[in-house]
Design an enzyme around this catalytic site. Structure first.
Site, PDB file in Angstrom:
ATOM      1  N   THR A 118       0.832  -1.208   0.000  1.00  0.00           N
ATOM      2  CA  THR A 118       0.000   0.000   0.000  1.00  0.00           C
ATOM      3  C   THR A 118       0.864   1.254   0.000  1.00  0.00           C
ATOM      4  O   THR A 118       1.953   1.271   0.589  1.00  0.00           O
ATOM      5  CB  THR A 118      -0.907   0.022   1.250  1.00  0.00           C
ATOM      6  N   TYR A 142      -2.189  -0.947  10.356  1.00  0.00           N
ATOM      7  CA  TYR A 142      -2.334  -1.654   9.071  1.00  0.00           C
ATOM      8  C   TYR A 142      -1.120  -1.417   8.177  1.00  0.00           C
ATOM      9  O   TYR A 142      -0.492  -2.354   7.682  1.00  0.00           O
ATOM     10  CB  TYR A 142      -3.616  -1.184   8.361  1.00  0.00           C
TER      11      TYR A 142
END
Ligand code: UDP
Length: 325
Positions: A118, A142
């Site tokens: 990401t 995350y």
């Protein structure tokens, strides 16, 4: 003989679109998914193995049964808010789960992996374009797990000769242009699906989280990238690994253009023809004002050419999907 690719999380949103792209490129995708967030109906281009990355036995059985040539690893928890509340869950599924995948690869002598990462590994860069050389400074639990796994890939490339690509997505969005698969998270937290649900009357309206950012219209800027374009980048990354030396190479996958929350909502209203209620709210915890890619490396090195990622196409395909589901 066609090559077989083990796709962990192949029943999920990006994973299922990658399976479609793999099949179109002549590969056989084998989806490995525990169906906690994925859907069996999204597995259409190869077999589904129901298994868990937290169970090494499930992984060994899948490698033994299907003898994959390479792995695409999507299986992970993705909800940023949830990661703030339950960081231990994210460490377990995202980090231990990835270690289990890598160790199973080692036992099966599979040496190539494309990893779903990401842009959030770069944290808040203060409005600058984000490239592969931007500092790694994740903010949420995350994003920290994704950065940690990128580091583990690098370690395994030294210890085991692993060849890896980490693809750092910006805002995955839209749906398969043929309408076969699309985004279906429960609960949904992403802007475009929520706006489509509001336009369909499935929720009474929606919120904009903050209009006091230092951006042109005060709302956050994001780089929305069509999931079909992301899927194609995975196939290109896999092909690159054929000739690669051991190591891990990262690519930022965005279109290079930011759209504001207001622009996105205007586009959904225009395409759906529905003027749903939108209420201003305070900022959402952890939102950076602007996250936009500098995608030059992916375009030149991977020869990746996004072709569905203008906002109109993203919203049109998302809207068509949500109307059916
Ligand atoms: N957003 C919003 N209302 C919503 C959902 C999202 O205003 O109901 C905003 C969010 O604050 C962010 C942008 O839309 O600025 C994109 O959020 P999303 O959750 O889709 O993706 P993220 O960038 O957080 O991964």
């Amino acid at each position: 003989m066609t090559k077989t690719i083990l796709v962990t999380g192949g029943a999920g949103y990006v994973g299922s679109h990658a399976c479609k792209a793999l099949a179109a490129a002549g590969y056989t995708p084998v989806s490995f998914d525990n169906l906690s967030n994925g859907h069996d109906w999204a597995v259409k281009w190869g077999p589904l193995v129901v298994g868990d990355v937290l169970n090494p036995g499930d992984l060994d059985a899948a490698f033994a049964a299907h003898k994959p040539d390479a792995v695409m690893h999507f299986a992970a928890l993705i909800e940023v808010g949830e990661s703030v509340k339950y960081p231990e869950k994210f460490q377990l599924t995202n980090v231990t789960g990835s270690l289990n995948v890598l160790q199973a690869m080692g036992r099966a002598k599979v040496g190539r992996i494309v990893f779903s990462s990401t842009c959030a590994v770069h944290g808040d860069v203060g409005g600058a374009l984000i490239s592969e050389t931007s500092p790694i400074a994740p903010i949420s639990p995350y994003a920290k797990t994704k950065a940690e796994v990128e580091g583990v890939l690098a370690d395994f490339s030294v210890s085991d000769g692993l060849k890896a690509v980490a693809l750092r997505y910006f805002n995955a969005s839209g749906a398969d242009p043929d309408g076969e698969i699309g985004e279906a998270h429960d609960p949904e937290s992403h802007l475009i699906p929520i706006a489509c649900q509001a336009a369909l009357g499935q929720r009474e309206g929606m919120f904009i989280y903050g209009d006091d950012y230092d951006t042109p219209d005060g709302t956050c800027l994001r780089d929305y990238i069509h999931v079909t374009d992301l899927a194609m980048a995975h196939v290109k990354a896999l092909e690159r690994l054929d000739a690669a030396a051991p190591g891990v190479e990262a690519f930022c996958l965005g279109g290079g253009v930011g759209a504001s929350v207001r622009e996105v909502l205007d586009c959904v209203k225009k395409i759906s023809g529905v003027d749903f209620p939108v209420t201003m709210q305070s900022r959402r915890l952890g939102d950076a004002p602007s996250l936009v890619a500098d995608p030059r490396k992916a375009k030149t090195v991977l020869r990746w050419t996004p072709s569905h990622s203008d906002l109109q196409t993203i919203v049109k395909t998302a809207w068509a999907w949500h109307q059916k589901h």
